[in-house]
Design a protein around this motif. Structure first.
Motif, short mmCIF file in Angstrom:
data_model
loop_
_atom_site.label_atom_id
_atom_site.label_comp_id
_atom_site.label_asym_id
_atom_site.label_seq_id
_atom_site.Cartn_x
_atom_site.Cartn_y
_atom_site.Cartn_z
N ALA A 44 0.86 -1.18 0.00
CA ALA A 44 0.00 0.00 0.00
C ALA A 44 0.89 1.23 0.00
O ALA A 44 1.89 1.28 0.72
CB ALA A 44 -0.91 0.02 1.23
N LYS A 45 0.51 2.23 -0.81
CA LYS A 45 1.29 3.46 -0.85
C LYS A 45 0.35 4.65 -0.77
O LYS A 45 -0.61 4.74 -1.54
CB LYS A 45 2.14 3.54 -2.13
N LEU A 46 0.65 5.52 0.18
CA LEU A 46 -0.19 6.68 0.46
C LEU A 46 0.62 7.94 0.19
O LEU A 46 1.84 7.95 0.40
CB LEU A 46 -0.63 6.68 1.93
N TYR A 47 -0.07 9.00 -0.22
CA TYR A 47 0.63 10.22 -0.59
C TYR A 47 0.10 11.43 0.18
O TYR A 47 -1.07 11.48 0.56
CB TYR A 47 0.46 10.49 -2.10
N PHE A 69 4.27 15.25 9.14
CA PHE A 69 4.08 14.22 10.14
C PHE A 69 3.09 13.19 9.60
O PHE A 69 2.12 13.54 8.94
CB PHE A 69 3.49 14.81 11.43
N TRP A 70 3.31 11.93 9.93
CA TRP A 70 2.36 10.87 9.61
C TRP A 70 1.84 10.25 10.90
O TRP A 70 2.62 9.97 11.81
CB TRP A 70 3.01 9.76 8.78
N ALA A 83 8.88 5.57 4.60
CA ALA A 83 8.32 6.86 4.18
C ALA A 83 9.42 7.71 3.56
O ALA A 83 10.60 7.55 3.88
CB ALA A 83 7.70 7.58 5.38
N LYS A 84 8.98 8.60 2.68
CA LYS A 84 9.92 9.51 2.02
C LYS A 84 9.26 10.86 1.83
O LYS A 84 8.04 10.95 1.65
CB LYS A 84 10.31 8.98 0.64
N LEU A 125 4.01 7.34 2.17
CA LEU A 125 4.11 6.34 3.22
C LEU A 125 3.79 5.01 2.56
O LEU A 125 2.75 4.87 1.94
CB LEU A 125 3.12 6.63 4.35
N GLU A 126 4.69 4.06 2.68
CA GLU A 126 4.52 2.78 2.01
C GLU A 126 4.51 1.66 3.04
O GLU A 126 5.33 1.66 3.97
CB GLU A 126 5.63 2.57 0.99
N ILE A 127 3.58 0.76 2.86
CA ILE A 127 3.50 -0.41 3.72
C ILE A 127 3.67 -1.64 2.85
O ILE A 127 2.87 -1.90 1.94
CB ILE A 127 2.14 -0.49 4.47
N GLN A 128 4.73 -2.37 3.09
CA GLN A 128 4.97 -3.61 2.36
C GLN A 128 4.23 -4.74 3.07
O GLN A 128 4.13 -4.74 4.29
CB GLN A 128 6.47 -3.94 2.36
#
Lengths: 113, 112
Positions: free
Chosen positions: A19-22, A33-34, A67-68, A77-80
């Protein structure tokens, strides 16, 4: 922009998928901040950035989350290999400095099935 | 109300009455505090803030009180309106650590 923008609004992933969030912070804000919010409860801090540099990552589950914040690109934010317990609303916030108010985006609702 | 497991503390008030939402913060080193309002399906919205060198701050219809002795923060909403119905979170910031810590949230319901 004048508001924190987050995409997508909703994201559905099967367990084990990525999942990748922007997040696009407010223009001129150098801190991002996340947070993770489960079931309208407390906000769990994940990670913060000062420009493209990680500022504080003490909340990140490092084995699957990354995250980057790269110049001229939305933060991500990426969740593998997502797990069921990753289902939550993920909020991004930005601020001028750490001790100023944080402005929150509308969130991305991640559902892992 | 009390917080049990995943249930939010709840407060129900009659429209027009004053509301008081309380928050206990965790660290005496925190020096900046914020109240946020979160409506259903939306991100938290800034309401009011206070720094540790103050014990009271007023905004439009809202007042924040800070008691550093007992590490207690409260939000007072005057003449509560139906649009005030939301979940309210207090947040503390320790500027030396630059991290925001959110409290558990209180659900406010306004009865018309």
């Amino acid at each position: 922009g004048e508001e924190v923008a987050q995409t997508p609004k909703h994201l559905v992933r099967g367990e084990g998928q990525k999942a990748k969030l922007y997040c696009a912070p407010i223009k001129g804000h150098s801190y991002v901040f996340w947070y993770q919010q489960v079931l309208k409860n407390e906000f769990k801090f994940l990670i913060s950035f000062q420009n493209e540099n990680v500022f504080d990552e003490t909340g990140m589950p490092k084995e699957r989350f990354s995250a980057k914040c790269l110049p001229n690109s939305p933060c991500s934010l990426e969740i593998q290999a997502t797990k069921l317990e990753d289902s939550a609303v993920y909020f991004c916030a930005s601020s001028q400095s750490p001790d100023h108010e944080q402005y929150f985006g509308p969130g991305t609702r991640l559902t892992v099935t | 109300g009390e917080s049990v497991g995943l249930h939010l503390p709840t407060l129900s008030v009659q429209e027009g009455d004053n509301s008081i939402i309380n928050c206990a913060y965790s660290n005496s080193a925190s020096d900046y505090f914020i109240w946020y309002k979160q409506e259903s399906g939306k991100g938290p919205q800034f309401i009011i803030d206070i720094r540790s060198n103050m014990d009271k701050r007023q905004g439009q219809r809202v007042t924040v009180l800070l008691n550093k002795t007992v590490k207690h923060l409260s939000l007072q909403i005057a003449a509560t309106q139906p649009g005030d119905s939301a979940v309210y979170f207090c947040a503390e910031i320790r500027t030396s650590y630059d991290k925001v810590i959110f409290g558990p949230g209180t659900s406010l319901s306004v009865i018309p």
